[in-house]
Design a protein around this motif. Structure first.
Motif, PDB file in Angstrom:
ATOM      1  N   VAL A 220       0.826  -1.220   0.000  1.00 19.06           N
ATOM      2  CA  VAL A 220       0.000   0.000   0.000  1.00 19.06           C
ATOM      3  C   VAL A 220       0.854   1.261   0.000  1.00 19.06           C
ATOM      4  N   ASN A 221       2.165   1.092  -0.050  1.00 17.54           N
ATOM      5  CA  ASN A 221       3.079   2.227  -0.075  1.00 17.54           C
ATOM      6  C   ASN A 221       3.186   2.745  -1.515  1.00 17.54           C
ATOM      7  N   PRO A 222       2.809   3.987  -1.775  1.00 11.16           N
ATOM      8  CA  PRO A 222       2.870   4.481  -3.162  1.00 11.16           C
ATOM      9  C   PRO A 222       4.275   4.517  -3.729  1.00 11.16           C
ATOM     10  N   LEU A 223       5.291   4.652  -2.860  1.00  8.92           N
ATOM     11  CA  LEU A 223       6.658   4.712  -3.364  1.00  8.92           C
ATOM     12  C   LEU A 223       7.111   3.364  -3.913  1.00  8.92           C
ATOM     13  N   THR A 224       6.484   2.277  -3.477  1.00  9.62           N
ATOM     14  CA  THR A 224       6.814   0.952  -4.005  1.00  9.62           C
ATOM     15  C   THR A 224       6.629   0.907  -5.509  1.00  9.62           C
ATOM     16  N   TYR A 225       5.549   1.492  -5.989  1.00  5.54           N
ATOM     17  CA  TYR A 225       5.236   1.429  -7.416  1.00  5.54           C
ATOM     18  C   TYR A 225       6.138   2.362  -8.224  1.00  5.54           C
ATOM     19  N   ALA A 226       6.593   3.438  -7.607  1.00 10.84           N
ATOM     20  CA  ALA A 226       7.544   4.309  -8.287  1.00 10.84           C
ATOM     21  C   ALA A 226       8.903   3.617  -8.424  1.00 10.84           C
ATOM     22  N   ILE A 227       9.372   2.990  -7.332  1.00  8.70           N
ATOM     23  CA  ILE A 227      10.671   2.318  -7.357  1.00  8.70           C
ATOM     24  C   ILE A 227      10.636   1.108  -8.289  1.00  8.70           C
TER      25      ILE A 227
END
Length: 270
Positions: A220-227
């Motif tokens: 659910v961490n949005p930064l996961t999808y950016a990385i």
């Protein structure tokens, strides 16, 4: 006889309407560029991790297994460094809203016959360009220090994912800044959110090596999808990164919808 006032030097209506966007952009860039404190706060975490953490850990951990391939740790860590830059710059851009409120500039702006759509568009363009400029600066420094084995599609995929991440996080922080009206609360949230987002995402490690609880948080961490979007696009191409990119697009749409409506509602109440 009543005389009619004439303004011979007044610009045509079409010219005046076209000029308001350029005026908003000029003002936004001046506001963001002249505040050196916010720029330093945005650049420092990214440069520290790039120049110190990345170089130190690259000597300690040379290779990481990622999705069945062996990846040099400096290459594996690059998306995390860029994502940190995106988050820092997005927070810096959103702080400009509080500067306007505290200085009384917002009241002056909305007292002028300025189209709200142009004001919102100018803020979006200026904010995203600041995020991208800061992130590209970090990418340029990384290219000078490390050797990245990306082909043309990999570089294009990395830049595309980076652009979508800039749009998504600039929109999310804009929505948060509109929702939170207290400047100190936003400052605390902005600074605390950076390490929380970075270290609860697969930044220094793969998802499989994270504890189960952190894997749930990473989902659910949005930064996961950016990385993951930048990492997969750079290493494997667009075909393996489109799912993460789609999530970033949805995040950008939601963020700008909430932030844009909140900004326009705040303007009506001034």
């Amino acid at each position: 006889m009543t005389e009619t006032l004439r303004f011979d030097n007044a610009p045509p209506a079409g010219t005046a309407k076209a000029a308001d966007l350029s005026a908003v952009l000029y003002r936004e860039y001046a506001l963001l560029a002249r505040n050196r404190v916010y720029l330093i706060l945005g650049l420092t975490p990214m440069l520290v991790y790039l120049l110190l953490v990345n170089t130190s850990l690259s000597n300690l951990v040379t290779v990481v297994g990622y999705r069945g391939v062996e990846v040099r740790f400096a290459v594996f860590l690059l998306p995390m460094t860029l994502a940190m830059s995106v988050v820092s710059a997005a927070g810096t851009s959103s702080m400009a809203l509080f500067q306007e409120e505290l200085s009384g500039v917002a009241t002056q702006l909305w007292s002028y016959p300025l189209r709200r759509s142009r004001f919102l568009l100018g803020k979006v363009i200026a904010g995203v360009s600041l995020v991208l400029a800061q992130s590209l600066l970090g990418l340029g420094v990384a290219v000078l220090i490390f050797d990245f084995p990306f082909d043309l599609e990999g570089w294009l995929g990395l830049l595309t994912a980076l652009t979508l991440a800039a749009l998504a996080f600039n929109g999310l922080y804009l929505a948060v800044a509109i929702t939170i009206t207290d400047f100190q609360a936003f400052m605390v949230l902005s600074n605390v959110s950076i390490p929380v987002l970075v270290f609860s995402a697969p930044s220094l490690y793969t998802v499989d090596s994270m504890p189960t609880v952190l894997q749930w948080v990473a989902a659910v961490n949005p930064l996961t999808y950016a990385i993951n979007g930048m990492r997969d696009a750079a290493l494997f191409g667009f075909a393996d990164a489109w799912g993460n990119m789609l999530v970033l697009v949805v995040m950008a749409v939601v963020g700008y919808t909430v932030g844009g409506r909140g900004l326009l509602n705040r303007a009506r109440n001034i």
